[in-house]
Scaffold this active site. Structure first.
Site, PDB file in Angstrom:
ATOM      1  CG  HIS A  17      -1.903  -1.183   0.940  1.00 32.15           C
ATOM      2  ND1 HIS A  17      -2.204  -2.099   2.377  1.00 32.15           N
ATOM      3  CD2 HIS A  17      -2.898  -1.455   0.467  1.00 32.15           C
ATOM      4  CE1 HIS A  17      -2.794  -2.417   2.346  1.00 32.15           C
ATOM      5  NE2 HIS A  17      -3.350  -2.836   0.627  1.00 32.15           N
ATOM      6  CE  LYS A  41     -17.170  -6.998   3.051  1.00 35.46           C
ATOM      7  NZ  LYS A  41     -16.568  -6.746   1.715  1.00 35.46           N
ATOM      8  NE  ARG A  90      -2.530  -8.571  -4.453  1.00 36.69           N
ATOM      9  CZ  ARG A  90      -3.579  -8.968  -3.611  1.00 36.69           C
ATOM     10  NH1 ARG A  90      -3.054  -8.806  -1.775  1.00 36.69           N
ATOM     11  NH2 ARG A  90      -5.062  -8.781  -3.838  1.00 36.69           N
TER      12      ARG A  90
END
Length: 156
Positions: A17, A41, A90
Site C-alpha cells: 500500500h 464486515k 498485484r
C-alpha cells in the site's frame, strides 16, 4: 489541481500500500487515501486504528491526506472532486476484477481509474495473508511499515 483517491480497507496497511501511495503522490497534486467503512464486515483494526496507522505512515508526503468512505466510491470521489481512482495491481486476477469495477465506475460517474502495478518485491503481499501469517506466529515485519508491525503484534 489533479486529485486522486486510493481506496482500500487497509486492514492493516502494508508496504505494498505504501509503495502505491508514494508513487501516486508523485503523479498527482493531491492523493486521498480512503479507508472503506463497512460495518457488516469484521476487521482486525477499527476504522480509527486504520486511520491512525495511515496518518502515521503517510506523514512524509505533504500532498497525501487520509479519509474514509461508506457506500459507493464514486460518490466519495464526486464529493472530494477527485478525477481519478488509483488501484494497485498485484497479478492478473486483480486486473480482471478491477477492470470491471473501473468500467462501471467510469460509466456511473466519469471518474477514471489508474492501475499501478505493484513493485515486484511487494507483488505477493496482501493484508489478508499478512494477518494469517501473524496469527500463526510467523514473521511479518518485512511486509509492514514498522509502526503497523508494532500495532499488529499488539492486537494478536
Amino acid at each position: 489541481m489533479s486529485r486522486a483517491v486510493f481506496p482500500g480497507t487497509f486492514d492493516p496497511p502494508t508496504n505494498g500500500h505504501l509503495d502505491i501511495i508514494a508513487r501516486a503522490a508523485v503523479a498527482f497534486d493531491e492523493v486521498i487515501v480512503a479507508a472503506g467503512v463497512n460495518q457488516s464486515k469484521k476487521r482486525l483494526f477499527s476504522v480509527e486504528e486504520r486511520l491512525e496507522m495511515l496518518t502515521a505512515i503517510t506523514e512524509p508526503f505533504g500532498n497525501v491526506r487520509i479519509g474514509t468512505f461508506e457506500g459507493l466510491l464514486v460518490d466519495y470521489c464526486r464529493a472530494e472532486q477527485a478525477q481519478v481512482i488509483v488501484k494497485g495491481l498485484r497479478a492478473g486476477g486483480d486486473y480482471d476484477y478491477e477492470l470491471q469495477m473501473a468500467q462501471m465506475n467510469r460509466k456511473m460517474s466519469g471518474v477514471d481509474t489508474l492501475f499501478l502495478p505493484t513493485a515486484p518485491e511487494n507483488a505477493y503481499i496482501s493484508s489478508s495473508l499478512v494477518k494469517e501469517i501473524a496469527r500463526l506466529g510467523g514473521p511479518v515485519e518485512d511486509f509492514l511499515p514498522p509502526i503497523v508491525h508494532q500495532r499488529l503484534l499488539g492486537t494478536l
